[in-house]
Design an enzyme around this catalytic site. Structure first.
Site, PDB file in Angstrom:
ATOM      1  N   ASP A  71       0.865  -1.178   0.000  1.00 33.20           N
ATOM      2  CA  ASP A  71       0.000   0.000   0.000  1.00 33.20           C
ATOM      3  C   ASP A  71       0.901   1.227   0.000  1.00 33.20           C
ATOM      4  O   ASP A  71       2.101   1.147   0.276  1.00 33.20           O
ATOM      5  CB  ASP A  71      -0.882  -0.051   1.248  1.00 33.20           C
ATOM      6  CG  ASP A  71      -1.729   1.198   1.412  1.00 33.20           C
ATOM      7  OD1 ASP A  71      -2.348   1.635   0.430  1.00 33.20           O
ATOM      8  OD2 ASP A  71      -1.739   1.749   2.537  1.00 33.20           O
ATOM      9  N   ASP A  73      -0.311   5.092   0.966  1.00 28.97           N
ATOM     10  CA  ASP A  73      -0.596   6.075   2.016  1.00 28.97           C
ATOM     11  C   ASP A  73      -0.753   5.439   3.382  1.00 28.97           C
ATOM     12  O   ASP A  73      -1.503   4.469   3.553  1.00 28.97           O
ATOM     13  CB  ASP A  73      -1.860   6.860   1.660  1.00 28.97           C
ATOM     14  CG  ASP A  73      -1.640   7.761   0.460  1.00 28.97           C
ATOM     15  OD1 ASP A  73      -0.715   8.586   0.500  1.00 28.97           O
ATOM     16  OD2 ASP A  73      -2.392   7.632  -0.532  1.00 28.97           O
TER      17      ASP A  73
END
Length: 237
Positions: A71, A73
């Site tokens: 991922d 953020d």
């Protein structure tokens, strides 16, 4: 975090894990040196309901590079439209509602080393629910050496009840035993929860060491025939 307990347990038994880690690294080195046409029948040992490789050269799965999906953020970076309370690493400009907005980005401590170490053994993919205009600029900044081999953005996610979910089969097809996803939001990998490695969300803690702890765990996972077995076994400790 669960993998923090893993590292603590590993340090309590330094001799065993040093040997095990040496075997993992030896396995990767031998796999790279032996030609793909060599046929060697592997031997495996059963331990606590999972199958673990024992210093084996050239098996079908070790001849294929595994995949780690990351991922973006709050996993690798923290981004904000407001000036952060700590020193930010860089800024990108994104168009929002016909206006160009500055986005201030703080890199998680250890990010550069984390990516480089993963790139030595794994295919590294970033799968984010962020928009491409924003995320592509951030990835250009944090991946100067081109470790990340594939980028997927919000338009590749499945939207279910307002939540963006990431289907790992888009990256590896049916070979889900060869892939793990690292994400601070478990709901994002709820389509394949057994492949998920949770990580604490990063905001502005410049003393954060989660990536360095995590990379040790991921390097050990490489030695398992099915990396989902490694996650299940270790997270149970």
């Amino acid at each position: 975090m669960a993998y923090e307990r893993i590292i603590e347990n590993k340090h309590q038994n330094n001799l065993f894990m040093s040997i095990f880690t040496f075997h993992c690294r030896l396995l990767r080195c031998v796999s790279r040196c032996i030609t793909a046409t060599t046929i060697i029948y592997p031997t495996t040992t059963k331990h606590d309901d999972y199958t673990k490789l024992e210093n084996q050269p050239q098996t079908e799965h070790t001849n294929t590079k595994r995949t780690i999906i990351l991922d973006l953020d709050e996993t690798l970076v923290h981004s904000t439209t407001q000036m952060p309370g700590v020193r930010y690493d860089f800024m990108v400009l994104v168009k929002m509602e016909r206006k160009i907005m500055p986005i201030f980005v703080v890199k998680r401590p250890g990010l550069t080393e984390f990516l480089e170490r993963l790139g030595e053994s794994f295919e590294v993919v970033v799968f984010t629910a962020g928009l491409e205009d924003y995320a592509s600029q951030v990835l250009d900044k944090i991946d100067r050496k081109g470790v990340i081999t594939q980028r997927l953005y919000r338009d590749s996610c499945r939207e279910v009840n307002g939540r963006y979910m990431k289907d790992l089969s888009m990256v590896v097809g049916e070979d889900l035993g060869s892939v793990l996803i690292v994400d601070d939001n478990p709901s994002s990998y709820s389509l394949q929860p057994e492949n998920g490695v949770p990580i604490k969300a990063f905001v502005d803690d410049l003393k954060d060491q989660e990536l360095m702890k995590l990379v040790e765990f991921l390097e050990i996972c490489y030695a398992y025939e099915d990396m989902r077995d490694a996650v299940q076994d270790f997270l149970a400790n």
